[in-house]
Structures are given as structure tokens and as C-alpha cells.
Design an enzyme around this catalytic site. Structure first.
Site, PDB file in Angstrom:
ATOM      1  N   ASP A   1      -1.703  -5.226  -5.940  1.00  0.00           N
ATOM      2  CA  ASP A   1      -3.092  -4.841  -5.689  1.00  0.00           C
ATOM      3  C   ASP A   1      -3.844  -4.822  -7.019  1.00  0.00           C
ATOM      4  OD1 ASP A   1      -5.231  -4.226  -4.065  1.00  0.00           O
ATOM      5  OD2 ASP A   1      -4.047  -2.826  -2.866  1.00  0.00           O
ATOM      6  N   GLU A   2      -5.173  -4.855  -6.956  1.00  0.00           N
ATOM      7  CA  GLU A   2      -5.962  -5.069  -8.173  1.00  0.00           C
ATOM      8  C   GLU A   2      -5.864  -3.906  -9.164  1.00  0.00           C
ATOM      9  OE1 GLU A   2      -7.223  -4.871  -5.155  1.00  0.00           O
ATOM     10  OE2 GLU A   2      -8.657  -3.209  -5.117  1.00  0.00           O
TER      11      GLU A   2
ATOM     12  N   LYS B   1       1.677  -9.789  -3.139  1.00  0.00           N
ATOM     13  CA  LYS B   1       0.631  -9.739  -4.166  1.00  0.00           C
ATOM     14  C   LYS B   1       0.491  -8.312  -4.691  1.00  0.00           C
ATOM     15  CE  LYS B   1      -4.071  -9.407  -3.479  1.00  0.00           C
ATOM     16  NZ  LYS B   1      -4.414  -8.495  -4.558  1.00  0.00           N
TER      17      LYS B   1
ATOM     18  N   LYS C   1       0.863  -1.183   0.000  1.00  0.00           N
ATOM     19  CA  LYS C   1       0.000   0.000   0.000  1.00  0.00           C
ATOM     20  C   LYS C   1       0.894   1.226   0.000  1.00  0.00           C
ATOM     21  CE  LYS C   1      -3.855  -2.427   0.500  1.00  0.00           C
ATOM     22  NZ  LYS C   1      -5.081  -2.396  -0.272  1.00  0.00           N
TER      23      LYS C   1
ATOM     24  N   LYS D   1     -12.946  -5.714   6.680  1.00  0.00           N
ATOM     25  CA  LYS D   1     -13.573  -4.409   6.391  1.00  0.00           C
ATOM     26  C   LYS D   1     -14.679  -4.494   5.345  1.00  0.00           C
ATOM     27  CE  LYS D   1     -10.456  -3.146   2.585  1.00  0.00           C
ATOM     28  NZ  LYS D   1      -9.361  -2.331   2.062  1.00  0.00           N
TER      29      LYS D   1
ATOM     30  N   HIS E   1      -8.256 -12.853  -7.728  1.00  0.00           N
ATOM     31  CA  HIS E   1      -8.852 -11.721  -7.003  1.00  0.00           C
ATOM     32  C   HIS E   1     -10.248 -11.541  -7.589  1.00  0.00           C
ATOM     33  CE1 HIS E   1      -9.359  -7.506  -5.676  1.00  0.00           C
ATOM     34  NE2 HIS E   1      -8.543  -7.864  -4.689  1.00  0.00           N
TER      35      HIS E   1
HETATM   36  C1  RUB Z   1      -6.668  -5.916   0.915  1.00  0.00           C
HETATM   37  C2  RUB Z   1      -6.957  -5.659  -0.524  1.00  0.00           C
HETATM   38  C3  RUB Z   1      -7.885  -6.565  -1.298  1.00  0.00           C
HETATM   39  C4  RUB Z   1      -9.195  -6.664  -0.671  1.00  0.00           C
HETATM   40  C5  RUB Z   1     -10.187  -7.571  -1.408  1.00  0.00           C
HETATM   41  O1  RUB Z   1      -6.079  -4.777   1.560  1.00  0.00           O
HETATM   42  O2  RUB Z   1      -6.440  -4.755  -1.092  1.00  0.00           O
HETATM   43  O3  RUB Z   1      -8.071  -6.044  -2.585  1.00  0.00           O
HETATM   44  O4  RUB Z   1      -8.954  -7.138   0.568  1.00  0.00           O
HETATM   45  O5  RUB Z   1     -10.483  -8.726  -0.674  1.00  0.00           O
HETATM   46  P1  RUB Z   1      -6.331  -4.433   3.110  1.00  0.00           P
HETATM   47  P2  RUB Z   1     -11.767  -9.637  -0.934  1.00  0.00           P
HETATM   48  O6  RUB Z   1      -5.813  -5.616   3.879  1.00  0.00           O
HETATM   49  O7  RUB Z   1      -5.566  -3.156   3.386  1.00  0.00           O
HETATM   50  O8  RUB Z   1      -7.802  -4.244   3.305  1.00  0.00           O
HETATM   51  O9  RUB Z   1     -11.785  -9.996  -2.371  1.00  0.00           O
HETATM   52  O10 RUB Z   1     -11.584 -10.805  -0.046  1.00  0.00           O
HETATM   53  O11 RUB Z   1     -12.985  -8.871  -0.564  1.00  0.00           O
HETATM   54 MG    MG Z   2      -6.935  -4.645  -3.062  1.00  0.00          MG
END
Ligand code: RUB
Ligand code: MG
Length: 415
Positions: free
Chosen positions: A179-180, A177, A151, A310, A269
Site C-alpha cells: 500500500d502507498e 502490492k 490491509k 469508492k 500509484h
Molecule cells: C485500494 C488502495 C489504493 C487505492 C487507490 O484499496 O489502497 O491505494 O485504491 O486507487 P481498497 P486509485 O481496494 O481497499 O479500496 O489510485 O485508482 O484511486
Molecule cells: Mg492504497
């Protein structure tokens, strides 16, 4: 058969046969429509019927689905396997999750679950590794895999990104990993990031004595994804990440085929899944999305945090059980818990989801008061403490990084 009538699609006495695909729907019929009528309209529109009775004539194979078990707002529909092209997710989904989602005959409709017959499953590759990545590609066969996503999610230069990767691996995570939102942008181009991160991975494997992995986001147009997967394999990568919903099922199937020859595991993802699964009365459940992903052949998939992170999640525990259950011999899929996790939640999370999972944290590592390496160590130690049956508080007495994480975030779930 010479005609197709509405009541061809409803038979409360029907007993599904082994070759049927059986789908469970949740339905809210439109005003003036009974559940029986709505369920038979679902079976009709998703198989060989339409809004009007038909004079089908001769030379027509009977491919009618049948609604057969209707209880409150649930209906089961059985589809003959001959309706489908085994091995084509787009074709199957055009039937069971197609026009019916927009029919005026229902105010809302949700595909809840599917029971897959062997003849359809056999058309798909399924996962190449599944949870065997723990021992085949990593050194985590006796504990959950740990992972992190740097991040901020976009904007880090390649230099910073690679450095954060080093710190995270050194601190103890198995997987780094992307990020998306990070693919191939000017501030951090794909090829340079791949080359340099994999070189750093090699160094950190030597330094730590553990195998490490980099989940490189290859998400793009299909041919480009295949090209990127080849680039990753050429540079010694063992994993790729694909954002499977935004990419689409057909593209995912193509990538899976390419990964077979390249020996790459696929980390799935699922950004955009909530457009399908967030409303509990409409759309396509995450359980079904996870089923499609297993058929297509992902090795890991995000399935949420059992309510502890979250993001809103549906039935993480039940979906994970399905991913590990037998599916006519197809490999299992390793569930990934992610989204708002930090070391203080790990114990509760692993109690809920078991240890055959990947635990991934972004903010819960890089937001550690002492930085990424300390955050990674805190997460790894939290996971190891759980496996050893030791409380987080007890482990924190000898691991200052874990103590600092618990001081910062406690054991609360974030919003
Ligand atoms: C996690 C993150 C992922 C989401 C998606 O970052 O970037 O894209 O968690 O997860 P952080 P999912 O740990 O700072 O929240 O597909 O399981 O909802
Ligand atoms: Mg993410």
C-alpha cells in the site's frame, strides 16, 4: 522579431504543424477579460511573453505559442517544439502547467489534454514493458491481471504481511502490492519485507505453477529509490511500485532509467493526483497526468474504476483508450482499476474498461468473511467468469468463495 505584443499570441486562423505540442485548456476568464484575451495570456505566459509588451530586440528566437481555436470555455494553444527540452518532464510542465495555473487573468484554468509531436515523444524512454507484462512477466495474457494490497495498509508486521501475501497468491491473484503508506517503517522494514516476500513468491510459484509478482513500494528520495530498486532486482524481483505524484516527475524519470538496466517493470500509484484533477474546472486532468507517466515510462498506472469504486474518478474509459493508443511507437501502459472494488463489481467493471487491465482489490479481498485466500479466489473466479462469458451468479454456484463474497457485498458499489 523586435517586439512581443499581446496579439502575437492569438491567431484564429492558425493551423498547427506536425511539430507543435497542442494543449487544450478549459478557461474561466477573470472579470472584465474576454476568452480571446485570457487564451492569449495563457499562450503568452506559458511560452515567451509576460504581462507587459516587450521590446525583445534582435538575436531572439521566436518561441511564441499561439491560441488558435476558442470555443465556449475551451481554447487550444499550439507550442513550437523548440520551446521544449525533449526528455525533461519538469521543463515541459514548467511551461504548459506552470505560472498559468495561478494567473489572475483567469479565475480558473485546467490543462485538459495534450497532443504530443514525435520530436518530443522521442526524447522519452516510455514504458519498458507496458501491457506486455501480462505475458512477459506473468501468465495472464488471456485475461485481466488480478492484484491485491494487504490491509490494514500500515501496521502489519513483516510476518503477517508475508503470510497475507502467501494466502493471496495461493487464492489466485497474480500480483501482491504494497500500500502507498508502507515503505520502510520500523514495524515492517523494506529490506526484510522484500527478501522474505520474494522468497514466498518463489514458493507460491512452485505451488501454483503460475508466475506471481510483488509490487514493492520503493517510494523515497531519488537516490534511495534507485538503491531500493537495485535491492529488489538483486533479490529476484521483477516489479517495483512508485507513488509517482508524491515522488515527482524528475525522480520517476531517474527510476525509469535505473529500471531499464535492472529489467524491472514500474507500477505507478497516483496518490495526490486529486490535488490536481479533482476539480473539473481547474488544475491538470488525470488524462494529462497519465500522459506524463507514459512518457516517463511507467508500465502500469491507476486510472480509476469508471465510477464503480469508492473514489471519485475522471473518464477512466477515455484515459485507458489513450494509454493503449499509438504514441509515435512508444509502448502502451496497462491501466489499473483500484479503490473499493470487490468480486461483485467485476463484471460491470470489465464491461466498462475491457479486459486489458489489472483489477486490484484491498478490502474486497481481505474483508471476505472467510479471509484473504477465499477473497483472492473469489476475485480471480469473478474475473475468469467474465472472460468465459459466464454470469457471476452462475459461477458462484460452483465456487463457494464467490458465493460468500456476493452474499457479503452483493453487486453494489461502495462509498
Ligand atoms: C485500494 C488502495 C489504493 C487505492 C487507490 O484499496 O489502497 O491505494 O485504491 O486507487 P481498497 P486509485 O481496494 O481497499 O479500496 O489510485 O485508482 O484511486
Ligand atoms: Mg492504497
Amino acid at each position: 522579431m523586435t517586439g512581443i505584443e499581446y496579439d502575437d499570441f492569438l491567431d484564429p486562423e492558425y493551423e498547427p504543424v506536425e511539430t507543435d505540442l497542442v494543449c487544450e485548456f478549459r478557461l474561466d476568464p477573470a472579470a472584465g477579460m474576454s476568452m480571446d484575451e485570457a487564451a492569449s495570456r495563457v499562450a503568452s505566459e506559458s511560452s515567451n511573453g509576460t504581462w507587459a509588451p516587450l521590446q525583445a530586440g534582435e538575436d531572439v528566437t521566436d518561441l511564441s505559442a499561439v491560441a488558435f481555436d476558442i470555443d465556449a470555455d475551451r481554447a487550444l494553444v499550439a507550442y513550437p517544439a523548440a520551446l521544449f527540452e525533449a526528455g525533461s518532464l519538469p521543463q515541459i510542465l514548467s511551461c504548459i502547467a506552470g505560472n498559468i495555473l495561478g494567473m489572475k487573468a483567469v479565475d480558473s484554468i485546467r490543462l485538459m489534454d495534450c497532443k504530443w509531436p514525435a520530436s518530443l515523444v522521442e526524447g522519452f524512454r516510455g514504458p519498458q514493458f507496458g501491457s506486455a507484462v501480462r505475458s512477459e512477466l506473468l501468465d495472464a495474457d488471456d485475461r485481466p491481471i488480478t492484484a491485491t494490497v494487504p490491509k490494514p495498509k500500515v501496521g502489519l508486521s513483516t510476518d503477517r504481511h508475508v503470510e497475507i501475501g502467501r494466502e493471496a497468491w495461493r487464492g489466485g491473484v497474480d500480483l501482491l502490492k504494497d500500500d502507498e503508506n508502507l515503505t520502510d517503517q520500523a514495524f515492517n522494514p523494506f529490506e526484510e519485507r522484500t527478501r522474505r516476500s520474494l522468497a514466498a513468491r518463489d514458493e507460491l510459484e512452485d505451488e501454483t505453477g503460475e508466475r506471481k509478482g510483488y509490487l514493492i513500494n520503493i517510494t523515497a528520495e531519488t537516490d534511495e529509490m534507485v538503491r531500493r530498486a537495485e535491492f529488489v532486482a538483486d533479490h529476484g524481483g521483477r516489479f517495483v511500485m512508485v507513488d509517482i505524484i508524491t515522488t515527482g516527475w524528475a525522480a520517476l524519470q531517474t527510476v525509469r532509467e535505473a529500471c531499464e538496466g535492472l529489467g524491472l517493470a514500474i507500477h505507478a500509484h497516483r496518490a495526490m493526483h486529486a490535488a490536481f484533477d479533482r476539480l473539473d474546472h481547474h488544475g491538470v486532468s488525470m488524462r494529462c497526468l497519465a500522459q506524463f507517466a507514459r512518457l516517463a515510462g511507467v508500465d502500469h498506472i491507476h486510472t480509476g474504476t469508471a465510477g464503480l469504486g469508492k473514489l471519485a474518478n475522471e473518464d477512466t474509459v477515455g484515459i485507458n483508450e489513450w494509454l493503449r493508443s499509438d504514441l509515435h511507437g512508444l509502448n502502451d501502459v496497462l491501466p489499473v482499476a483500484s479503490g473499493g472494488l470487490h468480486p461483485g463489481i467485476v463484471d460491470q467493471l470489465l464491461d466498462a474498461v475491457g479486459t486489458n487491465v489489472c483489477v486490484q482489490a484491498g478490502g474486497g479481498i481481505h474483508g471476505h468473511p472467510d479471509g484473504t485466500e477465499a477473497g483472492a479466489r473469489a476475485l480471480r473466479e469473478a474475473v475468469e467468469a467474465h472472460v468465459d462469458g459466464e454470469s457471476l451468479e452462475h459461477r458462484a454456484e460452483t465456487v463457494p468463495e464467490l458465493a460468500a463474497a456476493l452474499d457479503e457485498w452483493g453487486t453494489e458499489t461502495p462509498r
